[in-house]
Motif scaffolding. Structure first.
Motif, PDB file in Angstrom:
ATOM      1  N   TYR A 185       0.826  -1.205   0.000  1.00 23.02           N
ATOM      2  CA  TYR A 185       0.000   0.000   0.000  1.00 23.02           C
ATOM      3  C   TYR A 185       0.868   1.266   0.000  1.00 23.02           C
ATOM      4  N   ASP A 186       1.939   1.225   0.773  1.00 25.94           N
ATOM      5  CA  ASP A 186       2.832   2.382   0.840  1.00 25.94           C
ATOM      6  C   ASP A 186       3.463   2.647  -0.521  1.00 25.94           C
ATOM      7  N   ARG A 187       3.839   1.578  -1.205  1.00 26.63           N
ATOM      8  CA  ARG A 187       4.391   1.712  -2.555  1.00 26.63           C
ATOM      9  C   ARG A 187       3.332   2.238  -3.524  1.00 26.63           C
ATOM     10  N   VAL A 188       2.086   1.763  -3.373  1.00 30.13           N
ATOM     11  CA  VAL A 188       0.992   2.238  -4.229  1.00 30.13           C
ATOM     12  C   VAL A 188       0.799   3.738  -4.047  1.00 30.13           C
ATOM     13  N   ARG A 189       0.837   4.185  -2.816  1.00 30.61           N
ATOM     14  CA  ARG A 189       0.663   5.615  -2.536  1.00 30.61           C
ATOM     15  C   ARG A 189       1.743   6.446  -3.221  1.00 30.61           C
ATOM     16  N   GLU A 190       2.977   5.962  -3.177  1.00 28.30           N
ATOM     17  CA  GLU A 190       4.072   6.691  -3.831  1.00 28.30           C
ATOM     18  C   GLU A 190       3.924   6.672  -5.348  1.00 28.30           C
ATOM     19  N   GLU A 191       3.557   5.530  -5.898  1.00 29.59           N
ATOM     20  CA  GLU A 191       3.420   5.428  -7.352  1.00 29.59           C
ATOM     21  C   GLU A 191       2.234   6.244  -7.866  1.00 29.59           C
ATOM     22  N   ARG A 192       1.166   6.337  -7.069  1.00 29.55           N
ATOM     23  CA  ARG A 192       0.017   7.150  -7.468  1.00 29.55           C
ATOM     24  C   ARG A 192       0.394   8.628  -7.545  1.00 29.55           C
ATOM     25  N   LYS A 193       1.250   9.057  -6.616  1.00 29.31           N
ATOM     26  CA  LYS A 193       1.740  10.445  -6.670  1.00 29.31           C
ATOM     27  C   LYS A 193       2.549  10.675  -7.939  1.00 29.31           C
ATOM     28  N   LEU A 194       3.367   9.697  -8.284  1.00 26.47           N
ATOM     29  CA  LEU A 194       4.268   9.830  -9.423  1.00 26.47           C
ATOM     30  C   LEU A 194       3.518   9.737 -10.751  1.00 26.47           C
ATOM     31  N   LEU A 195       2.596   8.800 -10.851  1.00 30.48           N
ATOM     32  CA  LEU A 195       1.890   8.561 -12.110  1.00 30.48           C
ATOM     33  C   LEU A 195       0.670   9.459 -12.281  1.00 30.48           C
ATOM     34  N   GLY A 196       0.039   9.807 -11.178  1.00 34.51           N
ATOM     35  CA  GLY A 196      -1.165  10.642 -11.261  1.00 34.51           C
ATOM     36  C   GLY A 196      -2.269   9.953 -12.039  1.00 34.51           C
ATOM     37  N   ARG A 197      -2.955  10.728 -12.875  1.00 37.53           N
ATOM     38  CA  ARG A 197      -4.065  10.176 -13.654  1.00 37.53           C
ATOM     39  C   ARG A 197      -3.615   9.575 -14.982  1.00 37.53           C
ATOM     40  N   ARG A 198      -2.330   9.554 -15.198  1.00 45.23           N
ATOM     41  CA  ARG A 198      -1.829   8.983 -16.455  1.00 45.23           C
ATOM     42  C   ARG A 198      -1.876   7.455 -16.440  1.00 45.23           C
ATOM     43  N   ALA A 199      -2.101   6.876 -15.269  1.00 44.38           N
ATOM     44  CA  ALA A 199      -2.191   5.412 -15.150  1.00 44.38           C
ATOM     45  C   ALA A 199      -3.454   5.050 -14.386  1.00 44.38           C
ATOM     46  N   THR A 200      -4.022   3.931 -14.701  1.00 43.45           N
ATOM     47  CA  THR A 200      -5.200   3.450 -13.994  1.00 43.45           C
ATOM     48  C   THR A 200      -4.810   2.932 -12.616  1.00 43.45           C
ATOM     49  N   VAL A 201      -5.809   2.698 -11.794  1.00 44.27           N
ATOM     50  CA  VAL A 201      -5.564   2.147 -10.456  1.00 44.27           C
ATOM     51  C   VAL A 201      -4.897   0.778 -10.573  1.00 44.27           C
ATOM     52  N   ALA A 202      -5.353  -0.032 -11.517  1.00 44.44           N
ATOM     53  CA  ALA A 202      -4.780  -1.369 -11.711  1.00 44.44           C
ATOM     54  C   ALA A 202      -3.318  -1.281 -12.125  1.00 44.44           C
ATOM     55  N   GLN A 203      -2.997  -0.342 -13.019  1.00 48.02           N
ATOM     56  CA  GLN A 203      -1.609  -0.184 -13.458  1.00 48.02           C
ATOM     57  C   GLN A 203      -0.718   0.254 -12.301  1.00 48.02           C
ATOM     58  N   SER A 204      -1.230   1.159 -11.485  1.00 47.25           N
ATOM     59  CA  SER A 204      -0.454   1.628 -10.326  1.00 47.25           C
ATOM     60  C   SER A 204      -0.183   0.485  -9.359  1.00 47.25           C
ATOM     61  N   PHE A 205      -1.205  -0.328  -9.118  1.00 51.38           N
ATOM     62  CA  PHE A 205      -1.012  -1.451  -8.192  1.00 51.38           C
ATOM     63  C   PHE A 205      -0.043  -2.474  -8.775  1.00 51.38           C
ATOM     64  N   ASN A 206      -0.205  -2.816 -10.042  1.00 54.94           N
ATOM     65  CA  ASN A 206       0.687  -3.799 -10.658  1.00 54.94           C
ATOM     66  C   ASN A 206       2.141  -3.349 -10.576  1.00 54.94           C
ATOM     67  N   LEU A 207       2.381  -2.070 -10.848  1.00 55.04           N
ATOM     68  CA  LEU A 207       3.741  -1.537 -10.775  1.00 55.04           C
ATOM     69  C   LEU A 207       4.259  -1.588  -9.344  1.00 55.04           C
ATOM     70  N   SER A 208       3.430  -1.182  -8.407  1.00 51.92           N
ATOM     71  CA  SER A 208       3.832  -1.147  -6.996  1.00 51.92           C
ATOM     72  C   SER A 208       4.133  -2.548  -6.484  1.00 51.92           C
ATOM     73  N   CYS A 209       3.263  -3.494  -6.820  1.00 50.54           N
ATOM     74  CA  CYS A 209       3.437  -4.863  -6.337  1.00 50.54           C
ATOM     75  C   CYS A 209       4.657  -5.518  -6.984  1.00 50.54           C
ATOM     76  N   THR A 210       4.890  -5.219  -8.252  1.00 50.05           N
ATOM     77  CA  THR A 210       6.059  -5.769  -8.938  1.00 50.05           C
ATOM     78  C   THR A 210       7.345  -5.268  -8.291  1.00 50.05           C
ATOM     79  N   LYS A 211       7.368  -3.991  -7.943  1.00 50.80           N
ATOM     80  CA  LYS A 211       8.570  -3.413  -7.334  1.00 50.80           C
ATOM     81  C   LYS A 211       8.830  -3.964  -5.936  1.00 50.80           C
ATOM     82  N   SER A 212       7.763  -4.242  -5.191  1.00 51.70           N
ATOM     83  CA  SER A 212       7.929  -4.710  -3.818  1.00 51.70           C
ATOM     84  C   SER A 212       7.933  -6.232  -3.713  1.00 51.70           C
ATOM     85  N   LEU A 213       7.738  -6.926  -4.833  1.00 48.35           N
ATOM     86  CA  LEU A 213       7.620  -8.388  -4.810  1.00 48.35           C
ATOM     87  C   LEU A 213       8.890  -9.063  -4.299  1.00 48.35           C
ATOM     88  N   LYS A 214      10.036  -8.596  -4.757  1.00 50.50           N
ATOM     89  CA  LYS A 214      11.303  -9.202  -4.345  1.00 50.50           C
ATOM     90  C   LYS A 214      11.472  -9.105  -2.843  1.00 50.50           C
TER      91      LYS A 214
END
Length: 341
Positions: free
Chosen positions: A238-267
């Motif tokens: 969730y913390d990663r999602v919050r940061e990515e939402r700030k960075l991406l804004g409305r240029r990405a969907t909620v699903a895209q923001s979550f996928n990116l956030s989860c991929t980055k924190s997966l390791k």
């Protein structure tokens, strides 16, 4: 109007652009797109657990159901299933047995026999059972070490207190997530995290049912530990999602923001879980080698809980949160369309 729509469409990032610009060119895993598979796996396991629950039933330890315990010491080796059947034939009460070894070497091997009910075991019954065991297993030198009993009403009170502790912990966790993550839908994040936690508890419970393990204080301890552990994984995402939402804004969907956030924190999530799981596996192996049933009863559910907790945080909580956010967005769009008319 058409130009504005085209401009917004151009601003909308594709999955490839997000991977290139925000994930160092590495592929972003589509967790949300595979939610049906994840949900299907969970539903299948839950259904198997429900079927096993109907077949085997739920066994409560005497800590919760009330009853009495006799602890015997013996030497040498014997067939544990055969011993269970022998003792069960000598009593009308339902029994459970647990085996352990005295690592200090003073009493050798031990077996605890738990009798369901609400009465202590009379001295003559203890002596009769001890005599029967000595006659059936003369080479194993059975001796009564101790006897104890738990009143059924006290067991119920203890169970209710344990369940209250789990409920209070869950509520506090939801409140914490709701307050901390207001910017990504606070309440929805908290509620979906709670659903994921219930998913973990269900997995642990069904493990007890499938392996025919009595639910005891170890169950409550494992649940409380895994709730905190799983929630920590969810908070990191969730913390990663919050940061990515700030960075991406409305240029990405909620699903895209979550996928990116989860991929980055997966390791990080996998490495943390594997490290903890490795330690628990070592504990379980030692318990198996020395036949310490109380430790096995804690370590095995912990292993299942760690795996299901990691799975819930990555595959369940996030996908449910995205679905909630999309539903809210659809309602807002429908309301605006209705006003425009």
């Amino acid at each position: 109007m058409t130009n504005n729509v085209q401009t917004k469409a151009k601003e909308q990032l594709t999955n490839e652009e997000i991977a290139e610009k925000y994930n160092n060119g590495r592929k972003v895993i589509d967790f949300v797109g595979h939610k049906k598979i994840f949900f299907g796996i969970s539903i299948a396991i839950i259904l198997i657990g429900i079927v096993c629950n109907f077949i085997f039933g739920t066994t409560l330890d005497i800590q919760f159901s009330g009853g009495a315990t006799l602890k015997f010491s013996y030497v040498g080796d014997l067939d544990q299933n055969e011993l269970y059947d022998f003792i069960q034939d000598k009593t009308t009460d339902r029994i459970t047995t647990s085996f352990s070894s005295d690592l200090m070497g003073s009493t050798g091997n031990n077996v605890s026999v738990q009798f369901s009910g609400n009465d202590a075991i009379a001295t003559d019954i203890q002596q009769s059972l001890e005599k029967d065991l000595q006659e059936e297993y003369p080479d194993n030198e059975f001796t009564v070490l101790e006897s104890s009993s738990v009143d059924a009403s006290m067991g119920v009170k203890f169970l209710l207190k344990c369940l209250s502790a789990v409920a209070i912990a869950s509520i506090l966790m939801v409140l914490y997530v709701t307050i901390r993550f207001k910017k990504i839908g606070g309440l929805s994040a908290g509620v979906m995290a709670l659903v994921a936690l219930f998913h973990v508890v269900a997995m642990i419970y069904f493990m007890y049912v499938i392996f025919r393990m009595p639910i005891d204080s170890n169950f409550i301890a494992v649940v409380l530990m895994i709730l905190g552990y799983s929630l920590n994984d969810t908070i990191v995402i969730y913390d990663r999602v919050r940061e990515e939402r700030k960075l991406l804004g409305r240029r990405a969907t909620v699903a895209q923001s979550f996928n990116l956030s989860c991929t980055k924190s997966l390791k990080r999530t996998i490495m943390t879980s594997v490290t903890t799981l490795s330690a628990i596996i070592v504990v379980y192996v030692v318990a198996v080698v020395y036949n310490i049933s109380s430790v096995k009863g804690f370590a095995l559910p912990m292993m299942i809980g760690l795996i299901s907790g990691c799975y819930s945080s990555v595959c369940i909580a996030g996908a449910l949160w995205v679905m909630w956010q999309n539903r809210k967005a659809a309602k807002r769009a429908a309301a605006k369309a209705a006003k425009a008319k």
